[in-house]
Design an enzyme around this catalytic site. Structure first.
Site, PDB file in Angstrom:
ATOM      1  N   HIS B   8       0.818  -1.212   0.000  1.00 61.50           N
ATOM      2  CA  HIS B   8       0.000   0.000   0.000  1.00 61.50           C
ATOM      3  C   HIS B   8       0.850   1.260   0.000  1.00 61.50           C
ATOM      4  O   HIS B   8       2.040   1.231   0.299  1.00 61.50           O
ATOM      5  CB  HIS B   8      -0.971   0.031   1.198  1.00 61.50           C
ATOM      6  CG  HIS B   8      -0.323   0.052   2.547  1.00 61.50           C
ATOM      7  ND1 HIS B   8      -0.146  -1.082   3.312  1.00 61.50           N
ATOM      8  CD2 HIS B   8       0.193   1.068   3.293  1.00 61.50           C
ATOM      9  CE1 HIS B   8       0.441  -0.765   4.462  1.00 61.50           C
ATOM     10  NE2 HIS B   8       0.664   0.546   4.476  1.00 61.50           N
ATOM     11  N   HIS B  87       3.862   7.325   3.337  1.00 60.26           N
ATOM     12  CA  HIS B  87       4.830   6.222   3.357  1.00 60.26           C
ATOM     13  C   HIS B  87       4.503   5.194   2.279  1.00 60.26           C
ATOM     14  O   HIS B  87       3.421   5.205   1.697  1.00 60.26           O
ATOM     15  CB  HIS B  87       4.884   5.551   4.740  1.00 60.26           C
ATOM     16  CG  HIS B  87       3.636   4.814   5.141  1.00 60.26           C
ATOM     17  ND1 HIS B  87       2.596   5.402   5.834  1.00 60.26           N
ATOM     18  CD2 HIS B  87       3.247   3.517   4.946  1.00 60.26           C
ATOM     19  CE1 HIS B  87       1.642   4.496   6.059  1.00 60.26           C
ATOM     20  NE2 HIS B  87       2.001   3.360   5.526  1.00 60.26           N
ATOM     21  N   GLU B 136       7.687   1.290   5.107  1.00 63.69           N
ATOM     22  CA  GLU B 136       7.140   0.251   5.983  1.00 63.69           C
ATOM     23  C   GLU B 136       7.422  -1.102   5.342  1.00 63.69           C
ATOM     24  O   GLU B 136       7.261  -1.273   4.128  1.00 63.69           O
ATOM     25  CB  GLU B 136       5.621   0.449   6.151  1.00 63.69           C
ATOM     26  CG  GLU B 136       4.966  -0.580   7.066  1.00 63.69           C
ATOM     27  CD  GLU B 136       3.458  -0.367   7.215  1.00 63.69           C
ATOM     28  OE1 GLU B 136       2.922   0.616   6.664  1.00 63.69           O
ATOM     29  OE2 GLU B 136       2.809  -1.210   7.855  1.00 63.69           O
TER      30      GLU B 136
END
Lengths: 145, 145
Positions: B8, B87, B136
């Site tokens: 994502h 992010h 991440e």
């Protein structure tokens, strides 16, 4: 309009060779395309491939380095010297229909529809109208997806 | 380490309801999950689904709104009041191996490995060590992909 595939995330980089080395050596990318110049856009471009589900092609990372003194990403890199996320590009079936769709909603389109890095028509939308995100809309390449 | 799927793109938003309406009504998203609170992370989260190739699940947009006064995205939104890309989250097969990989390269990991919004272990890496991108790393959910 129906939300299409997230074709790529545009990432502005200060030095293309370093960015390619980073994606290969730190992030473990297996395929990074050869960089190519897009003089009309003022950028040098390379794509990092990621895998999608079930062996499909995933969303790419588009690395963009400024080309020429008046590159549109020079100001972005002045604010973000290490580089950073620059734009999101979504695919649509019909670029003209998408242009009409966003125009009807009063969204500011940045310049004419032109040919993008994948060889299909694209346009950009003003981040202030798009939840703070510089948004690229791209017609899906024929014969793909 | 091998670069995994781009799970994502995290997008910080000042108001979740407005952001969901934007993705549905302006961008044409068909599936946006119900928002849920992650108090330990200080965020309210909802996912916008995009389609991948050949009917697979594509990269999601993770909408994150600050939850509580000391949310880690409060400062980001102070700098970007309209919201913006926050992010990038990549999947890996083995979170501990990935943690060792980045540690061995001197990359700063932000806090302990913890359970993320998809219920699998995650950690974050410092943007200054990651080409300007808050990154991440997430273990691929079992039985998927």
């Amino acid at each position: 309009m129906k939300l299409g595939r997230l074709n790529h995330v545009g990432v502005a980089v200060p030095a293309m060779a370093d960015a390619i080395a980073y994606y290969r050596d730190v992030m473990g990318a297996e395929v990074v395309t050869e960089p190519f110049a897009m003089p009309e856009q003022g950028v040098l471009v390379a794509f990092v491939n990621t895998t999608g589900e079930a062996g499909t092609a995933g969303t790419q990372i588009e690395l963009i380095e400024p080309l020429g003194a008046d590159s549109p990403i020079t100001a972005f890199l002045a604010r973000n010297p290490a580089g950073g996320q620059h734009h999101l590009c979504y695919e649509v079936e019909d670029i003209e229909a998408a242009r009409d769709w966003f125009t009807a909603q009063g969204k500011r389109i940045l310049g004419p529809t032109r040919i993008g890095a994948h060889g299909t028509p694209i346009f950009f939308l003003h981040p202030k109208d798009m939840l703070g995100q510089l948004t690229e809309i791209m017609e899906t390449p024929r014969g793909q997806h």
